[in-house]
Design a protein around this motif. Sequence first.
Motif: not given
Length: 487
Positions: A183-185, A252-254, A259-260, A432-434
């Motif tokens: 996540q730090n990436i 946004h971080f959502d 995932r888009d 954080l899921f695929v």
Amino acid sequence: MPRDPVAKLLLFGATGDLARRMLLPSLYNLHSDGLLPPALTITGAARQDFDDAGYRDFARAALDEFLPADRKDPATIAAFAERLFYQPTDLSKPECFRPLADKIGDIGGGLAIYLSTAPSLFEPAIDGLSSVGLTGPTVRVGLEKPLGYDLASSREINDAVARAFPEERIFRIDHYLGKETVQNILALRFGNSFFEPVWNAQGIDNVQITIAETVGLEERAGYYESAGALRDMVQNHILQLLALIAMEPPAHFDGADVRDEKSKVFRSLRLMKPEKVPHNTVTGQYADGAVGGKFVKSYAEELGKPSTTETFVAIKAHVDNWRWQGVPFYLRTGKRMAARRSEIAIQFKAVPHSMFAGRGGLLQPNMLIIRLQPEEYIQLLVMAKEPGLDRDGVRLREVPLNLSLDAEFAGSRRRIAYERLLLDLIEGDPTLFVRRDEVEAQWTWIDAIRAGWTANDQKPKSYPSGSWGPSAAIALTERDGVTWQDD
């Protein structure tokens, strides 16, 4: 984003190795830190014939074995055990699901299901859950890999799950995405303005992603022999890391925006034609050797029979879009390697002109190293002048600028990746899921490589255990003037 915590968690595979080592300790840590909903109950389901008391004893033994000493508190463990219940369940037997539903009871407050099973059992598991009303609008499901062995089987599983759950209630798990350094990436890329102007083909020469393991088959012989390194590590973990490095900035971080952007990267991966596969991939299988000073057997000896399954793979990949055109992404993973390491190395392009050349100063391109394990750090290698009067010429040396996450955040406890993922599943945060389109784009790219191996009858090359893989993997990069980051 708004949180929507459930009141109940159903844990399939509740007596397996993953549950003992990761899931139960993670849930205990969340409980200990007051992060679980106060009334949340956890029902375990597996083939073993436990009752509630027996499963609580099983959980206590797992916590005693795998929790660090400073986390063991008898009163807290006792309180956590009160959350635990158990129902013997065989997913292949439809008659097992009614007693399971009765055990769980009312799900009006929401139910999260964690489903870790063999691919062949996904469809009967979903059908069984649906038949007893455990797939309704208050239920979400987390799916642990492997989600199939190719695009066709992945679609079959996804179709089966989609018959009972809409995409917004499906949480596909890749535990690498729960790692703090991963996540730090995102924080490194999108929280610092000075990287963005050079984070492209004009500034970056190449990207290397390595996940190296020192272990062999261990207890995974059955699964690994049918999967191999490409399916086991590249299709999920390595490609997810590639996407985080290559993606465009999300708005946004959502769950939707992140995932888009990842999905766009997967769709931009250059599909390999069969005739290109031998030139862009190397496969290997470990032979006898020494790891950590101890002799270890070959893969075939561990397996007990000859095999053509790859335990090592190296790939030269390309992302065909505006940002990354012409930049090679070198991907590498293997078992019985020289060291345990998960790392991303980003080599920037050399300066266009060296003013120091006439004085003997030699320049190296800058490199950014993101180490995920065993240590967690971010290191930027920059050029500096060695102290001195320079009478015999200018001496330049590469020096590291280090950010050790372990040291910098020494006061913060390092979380198990599954702690974050289980909490996000319980609270309904999909970031954080695929997503399904990601999985299927990944498999499309992987299947093209496997088709090329078949078309060219490409067999794994032997490499000594304790090495960095076959010599052909070195040639894969060195013909481009690039050296693997093995320091």
